[in-house]
Design an enzyme around this catalytic site. Structure first.
Site, mmCIF file in Angstrom:
data_model
loop_
_atom_site.group_PDB
_atom_site.id
_atom_site.type_symbol
_atom_site.label_atom_id
_atom_site.label_comp_id
_atom_site.label_asym_id
_atom_site.label_seq_id
_atom_site.Cartn_x
_atom_site.Cartn_y
_atom_site.Cartn_z
ATOM 1 N N TYR A 247 0.825 -1.218 0.000
ATOM 2 C CA TYR A 247 0.000 0.000 0.000
ATOM 3 C C TYR A 247 0.859 1.268 0.000
ATOM 4 C CZ TYR A 247 -3.865 -3.060 1.618
ATOM 5 O OH TYR A 247 -4.805 -4.050 1.773
ATOM 6 N N HIS B 132 0.358 -11.539 2.310
ATOM 7 C CA HIS B 132 -0.658 -10.791 1.559
ATOM 8 C C HIS B 132 -1.271 -11.627 0.433
ATOM 9 C CE1 HIS B 132 -1.784 -6.456 0.195
ATOM 10 N NE2 HIS B 132 -2.800 -7.284 0.093
#
Length: 267
Positions: A39, A97
């Site tokens: 991110y 992730h």
């Protein structure tokens, strides 16, 4: 549940936008923040947290290891870098992730590294994200189900992921739902809007309440203070069995997140 049921997501939020979102959320009473290495906002979140003056032990922070950092040489150093950015000595939860594309790094290798990270005190709990049943089984075979706190998966009224949910439940692994509002699409659904009218609630509150009453943790994001405040109230909304059944009927296997070259073979 070993993890909190309600938190703040920060996907696609960066720079002043994420600082403002996290700052407003913390001011409103949020104490759970979900981020990820990819991110590219960990440092900004660290800034917002440090400026808030809230004690670290009152917060629950999650980050996620990106696929480039899954090897035993890179995982722990990358997590240490995340901690520096977040201005903390530990995170509460660290997730893989996405599974390693084409199994370039084995599940056993990166799950073992997560266990080491936990033993080193870098993270309190560990888990996975975007894992199928087969991948969850590989993770369980590697480190045992009791060490896997959650599987964070796309889950909305339109994609209820029942098979993965049931497998996780059988092994006492909690589910965290992301994309719970289906990129906002579910907010326009007539069935959900009708339920919202009945409860004098917003469509977002209805969907989030449905997910929490189904036993999932949720991490909605917003850049607007009024929406952050409104979403928080979903925790006080009690849906009836009829409401829950109506929302369950919306399942249509509508998956919105399946990046080419990254997504596994979904169940």
């Amino acid at each position: 549940m070993s993890i909190p049921v309600f938190g703040l997501g920060t996907f696609r939020l960066q720079n002043e936008v994420v600082i403002d979102s996290v700052s407003n959320a913390l001011d409103l009473g949020y104490r759970v923040i979900d981020t990820a290495q990819i991110y590219e906002n960990e440092a900004d979140i660290g800034t917002a947290i440090s400026q808030s003056g809230i004690k670290r032990e009152e917060l629950f922070i999650t980050t996620k290891i990106w696929i480039a950092n899954l090897s035993k040489e890179k995982l722990i150093p990358s997590l240490q870098d995340s901690l520096k950015k977040l201005k903390t000595s530990y995170v509460d939860l660290t997730l893989i992730h996405w599974p390693s594309p084409n199994n370039e790094v084995s599940v056993a290798e990166y799950m073992a590294e997560l266990v080491k990270a936990k033993e080193l005190g870098l993270t309190r709990q560990i888990g996975v994200s975007n894992f199928t049943i087969a991948l969850m089984q590989s993770a369980i075979d590697a480190i045992g189900a009791k060490n896997i706190a959650t599987n964070q998966i796309e889950l909305s009224p339109y994609l209820q992921n029942k098979q993965v949910v049931e497998f996780a439940k059988k092994h006492n692994i909690s589910i965290t739902s992301y994309m719970t509002l289906a990129y906002g699409k579910a907010l326009q659904d007539e069935i959900i809007k009708n339920i919202a009218v009945r409860h004098k609630a917003t469509p977002a509150q209805v969907i989030l309440a449905w997910a929490m009453q189904s036993g999932y943790a949720v991490i909605p994001s917003s850049t607007k203070r009024e929406n952050l405040a409104s979403n928080l109230l979903a925790q006080q909304l009690n849906l009836s069995a009829e409401d829950m059944a109506e929302i369950a009927s919306l399942e249509c296997s509508d998956r919105l997140v399946s990046p080419e070259g990254l997504a596994p073979d979904w169940d």
